[in-house]
Scaffold this motif. Structure first.
Motif, PDB file in Angstrom:
ATOM      1  N   GLY A 169      57.790 -54.161  25.467  1.00 42.56           N
ATOM      2  CA  GLY A 169      57.931 -55.518  24.949  1.00 42.56           C
ATOM      3  C   GLY A 169      58.993 -55.668  23.884  1.00 42.56           C
ATOM      4  N   GLU A 170      59.702 -54.579  23.575  1.00 45.37           N
ATOM      5  CA  GLU A 170      60.709 -54.641  22.519  1.00 45.37           C
ATOM      6  C   GLU A 170      61.949 -55.413  22.942  1.00 45.37           C
ATOM      7  OE1 GLU A 170      63.099 -51.542  19.609  1.00 45.37           O
ATOM      8  OE2 GLU A 170      62.419 -50.866  21.563  1.00 45.37           O
ATOM      9  N   SER A 171      62.529 -55.032  24.089  1.00 40.08           N
ATOM     10  CA  SER A 171      63.765 -55.686  24.519  1.00 40.08           C
ATOM     11  C   SER A 171      63.506 -56.985  25.274  1.00 40.08           C
ATOM     12  CB  SER A 171      64.577 -54.734  25.414  1.00 40.08           C
ATOM     13  OG  SER A 171      63.804 -54.305  26.523  1.00 40.08           O
ATOM     14  N   PRO A 202      60.289 -59.276  25.618  1.00 39.00           N
ATOM     15  CA  PRO A 202      58.896 -59.608  25.354  1.00 39.00           C
ATOM     16  C   PRO A 202      58.231 -60.217  26.573  1.00 39.00           C
ATOM     17  CG  PRO A 202      60.300 -60.315  23.542  1.00 39.00           C
ATOM     18  CD  PRO A 202      61.214 -59.897  24.650  1.00 39.00           C
ATOM     19  N   SER A 203      57.009 -59.768  26.862  1.00 37.12           N
ATOM     20  CA  SER A 203      56.297 -60.265  28.044  1.00 37.12           C
ATOM     21  C   SER A 203      56.006 -61.751  27.912  1.00 37.12           C
ATOM     22  CB  SER A 203      54.982 -59.491  28.215  1.00 37.12           C
ATOM     23  OG  SER A 203      55.252 -58.123  28.403  1.00 37.12           O
ATOM     24  N   LEU A 204      56.246 -62.480  29.006  1.00 36.25           N
ATOM     25  CA  LEU A 204      55.933 -63.902  29.021  1.00 36.25           C
ATOM     26  C   LEU A 204      54.422 -64.063  29.102  1.00 36.25           C
ATOM     27  CD1 LEU A 204      58.633 -65.110  31.578  1.00 36.25           C
ATOM     28  CD2 LEU A 204      58.744 -65.251  29.064  1.00 36.25           C
ATOM     29  N   GLU A 205      53.943 -65.206  28.631  1.00 34.27           N
ATOM     30  CA  GLU A 205      52.507 -65.456  28.649  1.00 34.27           C
ATOM     31  C   GLU A 205      51.995 -65.414  30.082  1.00 34.27           C
ATOM     32  OE1 GLU A 205      49.285 -68.760  27.027  1.00 34.27           O
ATOM     33  OE2 GLU A 205      51.423 -68.994  26.606  1.00 34.27           O
ATOM     34  N   GLY A 206      50.990 -64.610  30.314  1.00 33.57           N
ATOM     35  CA  GLY A 206      50.417 -64.481  31.643  1.00 33.57           C
ATOM     36  C   GLY A 206      51.082 -63.417  32.493  1.00 33.57           C
ATOM     37  N   GLN A 207      52.224 -62.882  32.034  1.00 36.63           N
ATOM     38  CA  GLN A 207      52.918 -61.839  32.781  1.00 36.63           C
ATOM     39  C   GLN A 207      52.257 -60.488  32.520  1.00 36.63           C
ATOM     40  OE1 GLN A 207      57.149 -61.777  32.235  1.00 36.63           O
ATOM     41  NE2 GLN A 207      57.373 -59.694  33.040  1.00 36.63           N
ATOM     42  N   ARG A 208      52.022 -59.727  33.566  1.00 42.19           N
ATOM     43  CA  ARG A 208      51.342 -58.451  33.457  1.00 42.19           C
ATOM     44  C   ARG A 208      52.271 -57.411  32.844  1.00 42.19           C
ATOM     45  NH1 ARG A 208      46.931 -56.021  35.865  1.00 42.19           N
ATOM     46  NH2 ARG A 208      47.060 -53.764  36.130  1.00 42.19           N
ATOM     47  N   ALA A 209      51.777 -56.702  31.829  1.00 42.64           N
ATOM     48  CA  ALA A 209      52.560 -55.656  31.201  1.00 42.64           C
ATOM     49  C   ALA A 209      52.706 -54.482  32.162  1.00 42.64           C
ATOM     50  CB  ALA A 209      51.892 -55.196  29.909  1.00 42.64           C
ATOM     51  N   LYS A 210      53.821 -53.764  32.084  1.00 44.65           N
ATOM     52  CA  LYS A 210      54.073 -52.636  32.972  1.00 44.65           C
ATOM     53  C   LYS A 210      53.097 -51.503  32.705  1.00 44.65           C
ATOM     54  CE  LYS A 210      57.683 -49.439  34.493  1.00 44.65           C
ATOM     55  NZ  LYS A 210      59.097 -49.011  34.332  1.00 44.65           N
ATOM     56  N   TYR A 211      52.858 -51.233  31.414  1.00 50.16           N
ATOM     57  CA  TYR A 211      51.954 -50.153  31.039  1.00 50.16           C
ATOM     58  C   TYR A 211      50.683 -50.730  30.415  1.00 50.16           C
ATOM     59  CZ  TYR A 211      56.349 -47.543  31.421  1.00 50.16           C
ATOM     60  OH  TYR A 211      57.538 -47.016  31.872  1.00 50.16           O
ATOM     61  N   ARG A 212      49.550 -50.264  30.892  1.00 49.16           N
ATOM     62  CA  ARG A 212      48.267 -50.741  30.372  1.00 49.16           C
ATOM     63  C   ARG A 212      47.350 -49.545  30.120  1.00 49.16           C
ATOM     64  NH1 ARG A 212      47.409 -56.166  30.985  1.00 49.16           N
ATOM     65  NH2 ARG A 212      45.129 -55.865  30.932  1.00 49.16           N
ATOM     66  N   GLY A 213      47.147 -49.222  28.859  1.00 44.09           N
ATOM     67  CA  GLY A 213      46.268 -48.120  28.505  1.00 44.09           C
ATOM     68  C   GLY A 213      46.919 -46.768  28.706  1.00 44.09           C
ATOM     69  N   VAL A 214      46.322 -45.747  28.095  1.00 43.76           N
ATOM     70  CA  VAL A 214      46.927 -44.418  28.146  1.00 43.76           C
ATOM     71  C   VAL A 214      46.963 -43.852  29.558  1.00 43.76           C
ATOM     72  CG1 VAL A 214      44.693 -43.423  27.429  1.00 43.76           C
ATOM     73  CG2 VAL A 214      46.758 -42.055  27.289  1.00 43.76           C
ATOM     74  N   PHE A 215      45.850 -43.910  30.275  1.00 45.04           N
ATOM     75  CA  PHE A 215      45.809 -43.343  31.617  1.00 45.04           C
ATOM     76  C   PHE A 215      46.547 -44.218  32.620  1.00 45.04           C
ATOM     77  CE2 PHE A 215      41.981 -41.602  29.503  1.00 45.04           C
ATOM     78  CZ  PHE A 215      42.355 -40.263  29.522  1.00 45.04           C
TER      79      PHE A 215
END
Length: 277
Positions: free
Chosen positions: A45-47, A49-62
């Motif tokens: 999300g640094e370069s 930032p995720s749009l509202e409702g957009q799924r983040a690429k990485y979710r949780g450690v595993f």
């Protein structure tokens, strides 16, 4: 008499330095995927930032580890390992291997060192370790943040560990290899346990972002923190919290168990060598 003297043989400074550095490398080999997952979550999300409702690429450690293995291959979990091992040989060896020596110096050889002496010895070896290991930490973070997509054919940021050192020194100056906010690093270095992870996590995220940034992206660590707060909100400071906590505990367990075993093995070798003389 000779056997008694050998039985009481105390580890030398060289033995402690070697044992601590090697044990740190063993611990890094075991916990490196957690550290890489932490870095990926921290810079997410640094370069863009995720749009509202957009799924983040990485979710949780595993979830992060699974995504990296699926899209970049298992080797991506150990990207930056060479620099990581170099860091442990220069960081753990000094921070842990020299601790007893510094404690003896500050206590003037006394066996009953007070809490103040122990803290001073810890701070001294911690500062020395950070100064020595800082370039390796910068390179390690850069490699861990470098996304490798085989099908995209994208150009790698650095082709090798040596190339990373040379490129950073050439493009950012030698000071680029010491790119960090020292108080952040000291806080993270002394971290241990769940409560300390809560305290250290914000400065660790800032440290990772600042180390991975290109020249001119941030004017300093404070500007990096403010930018994160404004663009991503306060929760950004706790990205990668779970892998950070898991790695902290597991690294310390593996490191100190390995340290004692390696130290005993080296001392045993010394005894066997002495018995032949």
């Amino acid at each position: 008499m000779v056997g008694g003297r050998n039985a009481d043989l105390a580890p030398s400074v060289a033995v402690k330095l070697f044992s601590a550095g090697t044990a740190g490398c063993v611990a890094d080999l075991v916990t490196f995927p957690l550290d890489t997952a932490k870095v990926r979550l921290q810079i997410q999300g640094e370069s863009k930032p995720s749009l509202e409702g957009q799924r983040a690429k990485y979710r949780g450690v595993f979830g992060t580890i699974f995504t990296m293995v699926k899209t970049e291959g298992p080797r991506s979990l150990y990207s930056g390992l060479v620099a990581g091992l170099q860091r442990q040989m220069s960081f753990a060896s000094v921070r842990i291997g020299l601790y007893d020596t510094m404690k003896q110096i500050y206590s003037r050889g006394s066996e009953n060192a007070g809490i103040g002496t122990r803290l001073l010895a810890g701070c001294t070896t911690g500062a020395m370790a950070v100064a020595f290991a800082q370039p390796t930490d910068v390179v390690k973070v850069r490699f861990q943040a470098q996304v490798r997509l085989p099908e995209s054919g994208s150009v790698k940021r650095y082709s090798s560990t040596i190339d990373a050192y040379k490129t950073i020194a050439r493009d950012e100056g030698v000071k680029g290899l010491w790119k960090d906010n020292m108080p952040c690093h000291f806080t993270a270095a002394f971290a241990a346990g769940f409560c300390t992870t809560i305290v250290a996590s914000p400065v660790d995220v800032v440290k990772t972002r600042f180390m991975n940034s290109v020249p001119g992206q941030y004017s300093g660590a404070t500007n990096c923190a403010l930018t994160m707060l404004i663009k991503e909100g306060p929760t950004a400071f706790y990205k990668g919290f779970v892998p950070s906590f898991l790695r902290l505990g597991s690294w310390n367990i593996v490191m100190f168990v390995s340290f004692e075993q390696i130290k005993r093995a080296v001392i045993k070798c010394q005894r066997n060598w002495d018995s032949l003389l």
